[in-house]
Structure formats: structure tokens, C-alpha cells
Scaffold this motif. Structure first.
Motif, PDB file in Angstrom:
ATOM      1  N   MET A  13      -1.008   6.133 -15.884  1.00 33.01           N
ATOM      2  CA  MET A  13      -0.699   6.377 -14.474  1.00 33.01           C
ATOM      3  C   MET A  13       0.407   5.438 -13.986  1.00 33.01           C
ATOM      4  O   MET A  13       1.345   5.844 -13.299  1.00 33.01           O
ATOM      5  CB  MET A  13      -1.976   6.178 -13.632  1.00 33.01           C
ATOM      6  N   ALA A  14       0.277   4.147 -14.359  1.00 39.23           N
ATOM      7  CA  ALA A  14       1.284   3.169 -13.947  1.00 39.23           C
ATOM      8  C   ALA A  14       2.644   3.511 -14.538  1.00 39.23           C
ATOM      9  O   ALA A  14       3.678   3.383 -13.883  1.00 39.23           O
ATOM     10  CB  ALA A  14       0.856   1.775 -14.378  1.00 39.23           C
ATOM     11  N   ARG A  15       2.631   3.972 -15.804  1.00 39.35           N
ATOM     12  CA  ARG A  15       3.902   4.318 -16.457  1.00 39.35           C
ATOM     13  C   ARG A  15       4.553   5.518 -15.762  1.00 39.35           C
ATOM     14  O   ARG A  15       5.760   5.569 -15.591  1.00 39.35           O
ATOM     15  CB  ARG A  15       3.647   4.632 -17.930  1.00 39.35           C
ATOM     16  N   ARG A  16       3.722   6.488 -15.357  1.00 34.26           N
ATOM     17  CA  ARG A  16       4.259   7.659 -14.660  1.00 34.26           C
ATOM     18  C   ARG A  16       4.867   7.264 -13.325  1.00 34.26           C
ATOM     19  O   ARG A  16       5.935   7.741 -12.945  1.00 34.26           O
ATOM     20  CB  ARG A  16       3.135   8.684 -14.458  1.00 34.26           C
ATOM     21  N   LYS A  17       4.176   6.371 -12.600  1.00 32.39           N
ATOM     22  CA  LYS A  17       4.703   5.895 -11.322  1.00 32.39           C
ATOM     23  C   LYS A  17       5.987   5.120 -11.530  1.00 32.39           C
ATOM     24  O   LYS A  17       6.950   5.253 -10.765  1.00 32.39           O
ATOM     25  CB  LYS A  17       3.654   5.011 -10.640  1.00 32.39           C
ATOM     26  N   ASN A  18       6.027   4.308 -12.589  1.00 27.06           N
ATOM     27  CA  ASN A  18       7.218   3.540 -12.926  1.00 27.06           C
ATOM     28  C   ASN A  18       8.397   4.467 -13.180  1.00 27.06           C
ATOM     29  O   ASN A  18       9.494   4.244 -12.672  1.00 27.06           O
ATOM     30  CB  ASN A  18       6.920   2.678 -14.160  1.00 27.06           C
ATOM     31  N   MET A  19       8.188   5.519 -13.959  1.00 25.33           N
ATOM     32  CA  MET A  19       9.277   6.446 -14.272  1.00 25.33           C
ATOM     33  C   MET A  19       9.689   7.244 -13.037  1.00 25.33           C
ATOM     34  O   MET A  19      10.876   7.529 -12.842  1.00 25.33           O
ATOM     35  CB  MET A  19       8.849   7.383 -15.402  1.00 25.33           C
ATOM     36  N   LYS A  20       8.736   7.587 -12.200  1.00 26.84           N
ATOM     37  CA  LYS A  20       9.070   8.308 -10.965  1.00 26.84           C
ATOM     38  C   LYS A  20       9.979   7.467 -10.084  1.00 26.84           C
ATOM     39  O   LYS A  20      10.954   7.964  -9.515  1.00 26.84           O
ATOM     40  CB  LYS A  20       7.787   8.671 -10.213  1.00 26.84           C
ATOM     41  N   ARG A  21       9.663   6.156  -9.972  1.00 24.41           N
ATOM     42  CA  ARG A  21      10.497   5.282  -9.151  1.00 24.41           C
ATOM     43  C   ARG A  21      11.881   5.113  -9.771  1.00 24.41           C
ATOM     44  O   ARG A  21      12.887   5.085  -9.058  1.00 24.41           O
ATOM     45  CB  ARG A  21       9.824   3.925  -8.979  1.00 24.41           C
ATOM     46  N   ARG A  22      11.945   4.998 -11.085  1.00 23.25           N
ATOM     47  CA  ARG A  22      13.242   4.907 -11.757  1.00 23.25           C
ATOM     48  C   ARG A  22      14.073   6.167 -11.490  1.00 23.25           C
ATOM     49  O   ARG A  22      15.281   6.086 -11.285  1.00 23.25           O
ATOM     50  CB  ARG A  22      13.058   4.700 -13.259  1.00 23.25           C
ATOM     51  N   ARG A  23      13.418   7.320 -11.511  1.00 27.37           N
ATOM     52  CA  ARG A  23      14.126   8.577 -11.235  1.00 27.37           C
ATOM     53  C   ARG A  23      14.740   8.553  -9.842  1.00 27.37           C
ATOM     54  O   ARG A  23      15.881   8.949  -9.638  1.00 27.37           O
ATOM     55  CB  ARG A  23      13.155   9.747 -11.363  1.00 27.37           C
ATOM     56  N   VAL A  24      13.954   8.073  -8.863  1.00 24.75           N
ATOM     57  CA  VAL A  24      14.441   7.988  -7.480  1.00 24.75           C
ATOM     58  C   VAL A  24      15.624   7.030  -7.388  1.00 24.75           C
ATOM     59  O   VAL A  24      16.655   7.345  -6.767  1.00 24.75           O
ATOM     60  CB  VAL A  24      13.304   7.533  -6.540  1.00 24.75           C
ATOM     61  N   ILE A  25      15.493   5.874  -8.016  1.00 24.48           N
ATOM     62  CA  ILE A  25      16.565   4.873  -7.970  1.00 24.48           C
ATOM     63  C   ILE A  25      17.833   5.411  -8.623  1.00 24.48           C
ATOM     64  O   ILE A  25      18.933   5.300  -8.066  1.00 24.48           O
ATOM     65  CB  ILE A  25      16.112   3.569  -8.662  1.00 24.48           C
ATOM     66  N   LEU A  26      17.683   6.007  -9.801  1.00 23.33           N
ATOM     67  CA  LEU A  26      18.855   6.532 -10.509  1.00 23.33           C
ATOM     68  C   LEU A  26      19.501   7.677  -9.733  1.00 23.33           C
ATOM     69  O   LEU A  26      20.732   7.754  -9.633  1.00 23.33           O
ATOM     70  CB  LEU A  26      18.456   7.014 -11.907  1.00 23.33           C
ATOM     71  N   GLY A  27      18.676   8.556  -9.182  1.00 24.85           N
ATOM     72  CA  GLY A  27      19.221   9.674  -8.406  1.00 24.85           C
ATOM     73  C   GLY A  27      19.986   9.203  -7.187  1.00 24.85           C
ATOM     74  O   GLY A  27      21.076   9.702  -6.888  1.00 24.85           O
ATOM     75  N   ASN A  28      19.442   8.226  -6.492  1.00 26.25           N
ATOM     76  CA  ASN A  28      20.119   7.709  -5.302  1.00 26.25           C
ATOM     77  C   ASN A  28      21.395   6.957  -5.671  1.00 26.25           C
ATOM     78  O   ASN A  28      22.412   7.062  -4.972  1.00 26.25           O
ATOM     79  CB  ASN A  28      19.169   6.798  -4.519  1.00 26.25           C
ATOM     80  N   THR A  29      21.344   6.194  -6.757  1.00 29.96           N
ATOM     81  CA  THR A  29      22.556   5.491  -7.207  1.00 29.96           C
ATOM     82  C   THR A  29      23.634   6.485  -7.590  1.00 29.96           C
ATOM     83  O   THR A  29      24.815   6.314  -7.238  1.00 29.96           O
ATOM     84  CB  THR A  29      22.229   4.578  -8.409  1.00 29.96           C
TER      85      THR A  29
END
Length: 227
Positions: free
Chosen positions: A1-17
Motif C-alpha cells: 500500500m505504501a509503495r502504491r501511494k509512493n508511486m502515485k505521488r511520484r506520478r503527480v510530481i512528474l506530471g506537474n513538473t
């Protein structure tokens, strides 16, 4: 679960960047801007990405991966040589940058920044090995790797100066492919001419609108990302 949340946040950060750089250019985007856009603190952002160079590298890696999947979908590409495949891949990168100012900012950054260039330069080698593109060619591993490094740097320089020399996307893809074939892979002029002709036939079947849309949405939803 933590890994999924981690990847979701990375996706948001990368998309916004990705979106911020497309709109403003790399030099005009700060970590604070990215954090605010992603609705997180700067310190939390830096726990994922301590430096902008890592962010850019991951964006370029995902761009490269998305392009690979799109080029592999070009009509009949599996029936052409690895060299023709290479020409189609380079053409796709260049033509997208030439027609999208935002993507041009990212591609130019990848080709001219020393930190991102190191990562960008290793990606074609990984791609070649993963796709088994040049398993049967008349060149040693050292020759092939040297050739790909030469082509990567050379294309980057010419891409950056393309307006100065009035170069088209096909010019650049032809120069890169023929240089690798002639100087490093010991191909004959006839073999080179055929590869360039076949590569042209591949790119004529490409739906660049679909490719562009795939890149524009590469960080959306549940799409697989590299980070």
C-alpha cells in the motif's frame, strides 16, 4: 500500500513538473513551484527528488519509454531492419520537438545539460539491448556502443542548431542512421540507402497525433511510469 501511494505521488510530481517545464522552460521552474503545483511541501518534494536534475532524468526516461512503445506500433515496422527502426525512432523524437514548443524545451534540455545527457545517452543503449535491435550486425559491442554514443551527442548538437543549418527531422534521422551504419557497423552504401528508404516508409505510416497524445498523457491515470 505504501509503495502504491509512493508511486502515485511520484506520478503527480512528474506530471506537474512535465507540464510546468513545457509551459515555462527548465530554467524558469523551481522546486518550490513544483511543490506548490503538487500541493505538497518543498521538503516532502525533496524527499522524493532532492534535485531538479533527477526530475528531468525521470521525465526523459518516461518520454523515451513512451516513444519506444509508440514507434513499435508503427505499421509494418517489424518487417524492416533495425537501422530503419532506428531512423523512425530518431525522426519521431525530432519532429515532435520541432512542432511542439513545450516538448522542444524538454528535448533540448536532455541533449544539452551534462547531467541529463549522461542519462539520455545510456537510454539508447538500454533500448538497443532490450529490443535486441542489433544482435545480428557486423560490429563488436564496443563499436556499437561507441557508435550510439556518437550518434546521441551528434544528433543533440544538430538538433540544437537545426535552424542554423536548415535541417529537417528526416535530415537529422538520416545523418544519425547513416553515420552509425557506415562508421561503426561497416555497412555498404547500398545497405545504407535501403535502410534510409525503409525508414522513410515507416515514418510515412506514423500517426503523429496519436504519438503526441501518448506523450501528453504519459503521467495520467494508472499508466505505468518509470521512476
Amino acid at each position: 500500500m505504501a509503495r502504491r501511494k509512493n508511486m502515485k505521488r511520484r506520478r503527480v510530481i512528474l506530471g506537474n513538473t512535465f507540464r510546468l517545464i513545457r509551459e515555462n522552460g527548465m530554467d524558469n521552474v523551481s522546486l518550490q513551484m513544483i511543490a506548490e503545483k503538487s500541493d505538497i511541501s518543498k521538503s516532502l518534494l525533496q524527499s522524493y527528488y532532492p534535485h531538479k536534475s533527477k526530475l528531468i532524468s525521470d521525465i526523459v526516461r518516461n518520454l523515451f519509454n513512451t516513444l519506444d512503445k509508440q514507434v513499435n506500433n508503427y505499421e509494418q515496422i517489424e518487417h524492416y531492419s533495425s537501422y530503419a527502426h532506428m531512423k523512425a525512432f530518431i525522426y519521431t523524437i525530432v519532429v515532435l520537438g520541432m512542432h511542439d514548443e513545450g516538448l522542444d524545451r524538454i528535448i533540448s534540455q536532455a541533449f544539452t545539460n551534462n547531467e541529463t545527457l549522461d542519462n539520455w545517452g545510456s537510454m539508447p543503449l538500454d533500448w538497443v539491448h532490450d529490443e535486441h535491435l542489433f544482435d545480428d550486425i557486423n560490429a563488436t559491442k564496443a563499436e556499437l556502443e561507441s557508435g550510439i554514443a556518437f550518434v546521441t551527442i551528434g544528433v543533440g548538437r544538430l538538433y540544437y542548431d537545426r535552424k542554423k543549418y536548415h535541417l529537417t527531422a528526416e535530415d537529422l534521422s538520416n545523418y544519425a542512421t547513416s553515420s552509425l551504419m557506415y562508421s561503426f557497423c561497416h555497412c555498404s552504401p547500398d545497405e545504407i540507402d535501403q535502410a534510409l528508404k525503409d525508414g522513410h516508409e515507416i515514418i510515412e505510416t506514423a500517426d503523429m497525433e496519436s504519438v503526441h497524445q501518448a506523450i501528453y498523457t504519459m503521467f495520467d491515470g494508472e499508466k505505468e511510469i518509470i521512476s
